[in-house]
Design a protein around this motif. Structure first.
Motif, short mmCIF file in Angstrom:
data_model
loop_
_atom_site.label_atom_id
_atom_site.label_comp_id
_atom_site.label_asym_id
_atom_site.label_seq_id
_atom_site.Cartn_x
_atom_site.Cartn_y
_atom_site.Cartn_z
N LEU A 127 -35.28 -11.54 7.87
CA LEU A 127 -33.89 -11.14 7.87
C LEU A 127 -33.21 -11.71 9.11
O LEU A 127 -33.82 -11.77 10.17
CB LEU A 127 -33.83 -9.59 7.89
CG LEU A 127 -32.52 -8.85 7.69
CD1 LEU A 127 -32.01 -9.04 6.27
CD2 LEU A 127 -32.76 -7.35 7.95
N HIS A 128 -31.97 -12.18 8.97
CA HIS A 128 -31.22 -12.61 10.15
C HIS A 128 -29.73 -12.30 9.95
O HIS A 128 -29.24 -12.18 8.83
CB HIS A 128 -31.43 -14.10 10.44
CG HIS A 128 -30.85 -15.02 9.41
ND1 HIS A 128 -31.54 -15.36 8.26
CD2 HIS A 128 -29.67 -15.68 9.35
CE1 HIS A 128 -30.80 -16.18 7.53
NE2 HIS A 128 -29.66 -16.39 8.16
N PHE A 129 -29.04 -12.16 11.07
CA PHE A 129 -27.62 -11.80 11.05
C PHE A 129 -26.78 -13.00 11.42
O PHE A 129 -27.04 -13.68 12.42
CB PHE A 129 -27.36 -10.65 12.04
CG PHE A 129 -25.97 -10.08 11.94
CD1 PHE A 129 -25.65 -9.18 10.95
CD2 PHE A 129 -24.98 -10.46 12.85
CE1 PHE A 129 -24.37 -8.65 10.85
CE2 PHE A 129 -23.70 -9.93 12.76
CZ PHE A 129 -23.40 -9.03 11.75
N ALA A 130 -25.77 -13.30 10.59
CA ALA A 130 -24.88 -14.43 10.88
C ALA A 130 -23.55 -14.23 10.16
O ALA A 130 -23.53 -13.74 9.01
CB ALA A 130 -25.51 -15.75 10.43
N GLN A 131 -22.47 -14.56 10.83
CA GLN A 131 -21.13 -14.50 10.26
C GLN A 131 -20.82 -13.14 9.64
O GLN A 131 -20.24 -13.04 8.55
CB GLN A 131 -20.95 -15.61 9.22
CG GLN A 131 -21.09 -17.01 9.83
CD GLN A 131 -20.91 -18.11 8.80
OE1 GLN A 131 -21.12 -17.90 7.60
NE2 GLN A 131 -20.51 -19.29 9.25
N GLY A 132 -21.23 -12.10 10.35
CA GLY A 132 -20.87 -10.75 9.95
C GLY A 132 -21.69 -10.16 8.83
O GLY A 132 -21.37 -9.07 8.32
N GLN A 133 -22.76 -10.85 8.41
CA GLN A 133 -23.60 -10.33 7.34
C GLN A 133 -25.08 -10.52 7.65
O GLN A 133 -25.45 -11.39 8.45
CB GLN A 133 -23.28 -11.02 6.00
CG GLN A 133 -21.97 -10.59 5.37
CD GLN A 133 -21.90 -10.99 3.91
OE1 GLN A 133 -22.19 -12.12 3.56
NE2 GLN A 133 -21.55 -10.05 3.04
N TRP A 134 -25.88 -9.71 6.99
CA TRP A 134 -27.33 -9.85 7.05
C TRP A 134 -27.78 -10.76 5.91
O TRP A 134 -27.35 -10.60 4.77
CB TRP A 134 -28.02 -8.50 6.95
CG TRP A 134 -27.79 -7.62 8.14
CD1 TRP A 134 -26.86 -6.64 8.28
CD2 TRP A 134 -28.51 -7.69 9.37
NE1 TRP A 134 -26.95 -6.07 9.52
CE2 TRP A 134 -27.96 -6.69 10.22
CE3 TRP A 134 -29.55 -8.46 9.85
CZ2 TRP A 134 -28.43 -6.46 11.50
CZ3 TRP A 134 -30.02 -8.24 11.14
CH2 TRP A 134 -29.47 -7.25 11.95
N HIS A 135 -28.67 -11.70 6.21
CA HIS A 135 -29.10 -12.69 5.23
C HIS A 135 -30.62 -12.64 5.04
O HIS A 135 -31.37 -12.59 6.02
CB HIS A 135 -28.69 -14.09 5.65
CG HIS A 135 -27.21 -14.24 5.86
ND1 HIS A 135 -26.34 -14.47 4.82
CD2 HIS A 135 -26.46 -14.17 6.98
CE1 HIS A 135 -25.10 -14.55 5.29
NE2 HIS A 135 -25.15 -14.36 6.59
#
Length: 227
Positions: A127-135
């Protein structure tokens, strides 16, 4: 409405002619119209074959697929909505494995695990966080990590299992493709080229998913019993 011979339908959908005939024989596919001795298929047959392929990709057995077709979900749109297929097949296979979540949705997904598992999921690249969302880049292995966690296996151990599995399966995939390529013109009717194999990928994938998963489960049972 387009019309196809069985060979043209096979080329259009990527489904082997013998599979088309088998689906007809068990009632999953309606019989074609006939123009003299020639059988003529339509767009509806192509759509039904795509829907069957979608459900097979979700590891549904043929009798379960038959139950869907016997229910009220008889059209492509209603059946796809009922099964959630539109969410599953939004793009190529690699894209369909990725998911994105806002904070609320991720919290709902992780439940009361979130506080104790989130940092570990990030650390192990689930899991990673980018551009205001979790991906999530690979949802099946992410889901597996959650299931294993609930069974008492830490995220770190699940990540080690993932690494072993991917490494061994990568080697196995190379070996299996080598076998198919070497049998081109003999036990395999295609040319055995990379392009030829890629064209058959939608047929190979659900078979690989089901058979490899079943064999792996059997071998895990064996390994546990021998401890």
């Amino acid at each position: 409405m387009a019309e196809f011979t069985i060979g043209e339908l096979s080329e259009h959908t990527g489904v082997a002619t013998r599979t088309i005939r088998y689906y007809q024989s068990i009632g999953l596919l309606t019989k074609p119209a006939r123009n003299g001795k020639e059988a003529l298929y339509t767009d509806r047959h192509a759509e039904r074959l795509q829907l069957i392929a979608d459900m097979r990709a979700r590891r549904m057995k043929l009798d379960a697929i038959a139950d869907v077709f016997e229910s009220d979900a008889l059209t492509r749109n209603s059946a796809a909505d009922w099964l959630g297929l539109d969410n599953l097949r939004v793009g190529p296979w690699s894209e369909s494995r990725s998911r994105s979540y806002d904070e609320a949705t991720l919290t709902e997904l992780l439940g009361d695990r979130r506080a104790e598992i989130l940092d570990d999921l990030v650390a192990e690249n689930y899991l990673h966080f980018a551009q205001g969302q979790w991906h999530v880049d690979d949802f099946p292995v992410f889901k597996a990590a959650l299931v294993l966690y609930d069974a008492g296996v830490s995220v770190a151990v699940a990540a080690r299992m993932r690494k072993v599995l991917r490494t061994r399966l990568a080697s196995l995939a190379d070996e299996l493709v080598d076998v198919v390529e070497s049998e081109a013109g003999a036990g395999y009717a295609g040319e055995g080229t990379a392009t030829d194999l890629a064209q058959h990928l939608d047929r190979f994938r659900p078979i690989a998913w089901e058979s490899a998963g079943d064999v792996l489960a059997q071998e895990i049972d064996r390994a546990i019993s021998e401890r």
